[in-house]
Scaffold this motif. Structure first.
Motif, PDB file in Angstrom:
ATOM      1  N   ILE A   1      59.328  42.336 -10.095  1.00 34.80           N
ATOM      2  CA  ILE A   1      59.067  43.609 -10.781  1.00 34.80           C
ATOM      3  C   ILE A   1      57.574  43.928 -10.750  1.00 34.80           C
ATOM      4  N   ALA A   2      56.736  42.936 -11.036  1.00 36.03           N
ATOM      5  CA  ALA A   2      55.287  43.172 -11.041  1.00 36.03           C
ATOM      6  C   ALA A   2      54.784  43.564  -9.654  1.00 36.03           C
ATOM      7  N   SER A   3      55.416  43.041  -8.621  1.00 33.61           N
ATOM      8  CA  SER A   3      54.989  43.378  -7.261  1.00 33.61           C
ATOM      9  C   SER A   3      55.295  44.833  -6.932  1.00 33.61           C
ATOM     10  N   LEU A   4      56.416  45.329  -7.406  1.00 30.50           N
ATOM     11  CA  LEU A   4      56.848  46.687  -7.070  1.00 30.50           C
ATOM     12  C   LEU A   4      56.388  47.735  -8.082  1.00 30.50           C
ATOM     13  N   ALA A   5      56.235  47.334  -9.319  1.00 28.48           N
ATOM     14  CA  ALA A   5      55.907  48.287 -10.389  1.00 28.48           C
ATOM     15  C   ALA A   5      54.908  47.636 -11.328  1.00 28.48           C
ATOM     16  N   PRO A   6      53.646  47.566 -10.905  1.00 34.13           N
ATOM     17  CA  PRO A   6      52.658  46.768 -11.640  1.00 34.13           C
ATOM     18  C   PRO A   6      52.433  47.226 -13.072  1.00 34.13           C
ATOM     19  N   LYS A   7      52.757  48.460 -13.376  1.00 36.92           N
ATOM     20  CA  LYS A   7      52.413  48.952 -14.715  1.00 36.92           C
ATOM     21  C   LYS A   7      53.551  48.848 -15.711  1.00 36.92           C
ATOM     22  N   VAL A   8      54.719  48.430 -15.265  1.00 38.67           N
ATOM     23  CA  VAL A   8      55.853  48.354 -16.182  1.00 38.67           C
ATOM     24  C   VAL A   8      55.717  47.114 -17.063  1.00 38.67           C
ATOM     25  N   ALA A   9      56.211  47.205 -18.292  1.00 40.13           N
ATOM     26  CA  ALA A   9      56.248  46.038 -19.177  1.00 40.13           C
ATOM     27  C   ALA A   9      57.670  45.507 -19.216  1.00 40.13           C
ATOM     28  N   VAL A  10      57.796  44.191 -19.117  1.00 42.59           N
ATOM     29  CA  VAL A  10      59.113  43.559 -19.121  1.00 42.59           C
ATOM     30  C   VAL A  10      59.310  42.831 -20.446  1.00 42.59           C
ATOM     31  N   VAL A  11      60.435  43.076 -21.091  1.00 41.85           N
ATOM     32  CA  VAL A  11      60.753  42.431 -22.364  1.00 41.85           C
ATOM     33  C   VAL A  11      62.034  41.613 -22.195  1.00 41.85           C
ATOM     34  N   ASP A  12      61.995  40.374 -22.621  1.00 41.64           N
ATOM     35  CA  ASP A  12      63.185  39.539 -22.594  1.00 41.64           C
ATOM     36  C   ASP A  12      64.084  39.902 -23.760  1.00 41.64           C
ATOM     37  N   LEU A  13      65.263  40.379 -23.471  1.00 41.49           N
ATOM     38  CA  LEU A  13      66.202  40.574 -24.566  1.00 41.49           C
ATOM     39  C   LEU A  13      66.801  39.221 -24.937  1.00 41.49           C
ATOM     40  N   THR A  14      67.388  38.550 -24.007  1.00 43.49           N
ATOM     41  CA  THR A  14      67.679  37.128 -24.134  1.00 43.49           C
ATOM     42  C   THR A  14      68.052  36.588 -22.764  1.00 43.49           C
ATOM     43  N   HIS A  15      67.764  35.302 -22.551  1.00 44.75           N
ATOM     44  CA  HIS A  15      68.239  34.608 -21.352  1.00 44.75           C
ATOM     45  C   HIS A  15      69.150  33.459 -21.729  1.00 44.75           C
ATOM     46  N   GLY A  16      69.580  33.456 -22.989  1.00 41.10           N
ATOM     47  CA  GLY A  16      70.354  32.339 -23.498  1.00 41.10           C
ATOM     48  C   GLY A  16      71.852  32.554 -23.495  1.00 41.10           C
ATOM     49  N   VAL A  17      72.334  33.589 -22.819  1.00 41.86           N
ATOM     50  CA  VAL A  17      73.775  33.779 -22.698  1.00 41.86           C
ATOM     51  C   VAL A  17      74.355  32.534 -22.006  1.00 41.86           C
ATOM     52  N   SER A  18      75.480  32.035 -22.502  1.00 44.19           N
ATOM     53  CA  SER A  18      76.096  30.852 -21.871  1.00 44.19           C
ATOM     54  C   SER A  18      76.402  31.173 -20.422  1.00 44.19           C
ATOM     55  N   PRO A  19      76.172  30.198 -19.522  1.00 52.93           N
ATOM     56  CA  PRO A  19      76.369  30.476 -18.096  1.00 52.93           C
ATOM     57  C   PRO A  19      77.714  31.138 -17.808  1.00 52.93           C
ATOM     58  N   GLY A  20      77.655  32.323 -17.241  1.00 47.81           N
ATOM     59  CA  GLY A  20      78.867  33.016 -16.822  1.00 47.81           C
ATOM     60  C   GLY A  20      79.641  33.727 -17.919  1.00 47.81           C
ATOM     61  N   ASP A  21      79.139  33.738 -19.147  1.00 44.65           N
ATOM     62  CA  ASP A  21      79.881  34.338 -20.259  1.00 44.65           C
ATOM     63  C   ASP A  21      79.588  35.844 -20.340  1.00 44.65           C
TER      64      ASP A  21
END
Lengths: 268, 268, 268
Positions: free
Chosen positions: C24-44
């Motif tokens: 994302i930073a490579s293509l859109a350097p000015k955008v801000a990225v926010v983690d909503l969550t990465h803790g969803v159980s694998p595949g759920d």
């Protein structure tokens, strides 16, 4: 906007990573910091080196990559800044940077010696905060790498085991197990492609027994079944569709695997 | 650019932290949010207070520190904004801010009462999202602290046990165990330095028996061996080189430890 | 400044999320990225859909929400971009976006087909990095959704079980268990309010037996006691004050619960 990435074994349960970001924000308020990962097992230099090598090239040119897996912090182990054709790298001189450098054209390597670029209150236990974060912040503001310390002709390289040819294919080893339980080997995509050839079906073997076929994606096999995949990091990995290959097949880092051209008649 | 830090017990497995960041971005689009940690054990106010106190001072002046470890959310517990000489702090009035304030010159303390600065849809279970995030966002945009609510003459302070002098040294207790298994005490660097004196070798004792020597860094002892260190948070901690002191030595929060000047002839 | 949020099952222990941010930073350097969550159980997929639905509306209009819970990656499953009145959504067409769309006015849905907006090195195992991150980055720079691929008249919707009326109240099921062990049902705040009426005390029942009263906040009951709460996501949940309801009451996703108007004389 300049980017600094962080790869550490600090976890996210304590304040260590947050503190590094505070130091960077104090010295370089305009830089953006991106977490590559902080989940490297404590002190596992190889895992940190693998994570950094798998991810660093997806960042824009000019990014400063900081890697701190540093069980020798406070001892006489050195510390480095490395300038390559596209990036800067900062970290302890214990090999954690070395696998990323395999893919880079190294232009300059300097020791981190000039305390002017460290925090005033230099601890002997948290160089992530006191050395590596401030050095990266200063680099992001344009400080020349040569000002950090003397040039270094050599540095610690982790051994990288190349896969070796066998009678029927290639033998390699498991280097990393990811969150999904995928077991990633050192057998790279190019070698897998050469072995397969145009028609080629391949099989992964362990201890002289076939383990699974090589396919294009996880869902190419039934749920719960194992499959070999050339994964997103560019290496052959063993996965289980919808499950953990590491758990179900008891695969561990260091285990030996072989990939062979599939014998005629050995279809699914 | 203004900074807001977040210290919570929300973990990163659900959407709670992300939601707080959405609220802040909606009200103060230009502020940068830094995670100090979200890994405080659910409801552990002391651990949150310790993490905040260990890290807040590494951020630039003007940073707004939000701490939400809030088992009493929805009850009559108060909520505070605190202005100190260098920072603003926002959180529930349950002591989670109080250890950070030990190091700060407090200028003003106000209750969070003015619902104009809360979300319209105020829940009774998630004030991180509905109260503390929007208040911090408004503060970052220059809202004066006095507009948030009445001044507060007093607030909840967690007790802080000072180490006490013993015949041969100092007795303290374990306050925090970090990811690496290092057990951090309340015996601060200044006291350790005074006790050691110019020549001084020190030893950590538990229950009247010597546990380990105090040294400068983890690698000063052999792998697997325990060592006392003045750690990066400014307190004496017990570590195991390459391992977890908490596990190997069965150290827990609240355990009593003593540090003594090393008797002649007790060398390694 | 544009925002992109990320909701995934990638965890934070590997380099996957960091790599998406690099793209994302490579293509859109000015955008801000926010983690909503990465803790969803694998595949759920359901858990990912629930997390996204619970959080997306707290972000400013114009935010691009990316959700990648994608066990079918590499197979023929489709991929979507959805434009609603307020937001853009990007993800696999497996239902992970569908619960968020229940609350949105959908304006356009397009397949992700135009490889011009993917990474050049398209893997079959990591579309988070190779498809969804670059598509979101291009959208943030103003690429029109119709350029991504053909319009889609239909897409995969996860079934959403509405609570049903019972003789004495409402029956629903547990949809999600959060970090604190709170068990969140599909019985929404509006229905709970209607059932309670002006005077109304309510009770949660399981298998024909009363489980706990419904109250306003966790501390309304003694420590260790269960309580029903209309939680911050807008649904009835069962909590234990200071503990984990899921553990103590053995509640699991899919369990059936009923909420009833409290019979006279059944007070505490």
């Amino acid at each position: 906007m300049k980017l600094i990435t962080l790869t550490t074994d600090f976890g996210v349960g304590d304040w260590f990573v947050g503190t590094m970001k505070g130091v960077i924000a104090s010295l370089a308020p305009k830089v953006a910091v991106v977490d590559l990962t902080h989940g490297v097992s404590p002190g596992d230099i190889r895992a940190g080196a693998f994570a950094l090598a798998a991810a660093y090239a997806y960042f824009p040119a000019g990014t400063i990559h900081v890697a701190v897996v540093d069980p020798g912090v406070g001892s006489r182990r050195g510390a480095l800044a490395v300038k390559t054709a596209r990036y800067l790298f900062v970290g302890p001189d214990n090999g954690v940077l070395s696998w990323a450098m395999r893919g880079e054209e190294v232009i300059a390597v300097h020791a981190l010696e000039n305390e002017r670029f460290f925090l005033d209150t230099l601890s002997r236990t948290f160089h992530g905060r006191d050395v590596f974060a401030p050095v990266a912040a200063h680099l992001s503001r344009g400080v020349a790498i040569r000002r950090l310390g003397r040039p270094r002709a050599d540095w610690v390289r982790l051994p990288w085991a190349e896969p070796r040819k066998t009678r029927q294919g290639l033998a390699g080893e498991i280097l990393y197990v990811d969150r999904f339980g995928n077991a990633i080997t050192n057998i790279d995509a190019a070698r897998v492609g050469s072995l397969a050839g145009p028609s080629g079906r391949l099989t992964v073997w362990r201890k002289g027994k076939p383990l699974c076929a090589v396919a294009g994606f996880y869902g190419a096999v039934s749920p719960g079944k194992p499959v070999g995949i050339v994964g997103s990091s560019g290496f052959l990995e063993v996965a289980v569709n919808g499950g953990s290959a590491a758990e179900r097949l008891r695969l561990r880092i260091g285990d030996l695997l072989e990939v062979r051209r599939q014998a005629a008649g050995m279809g699914e």
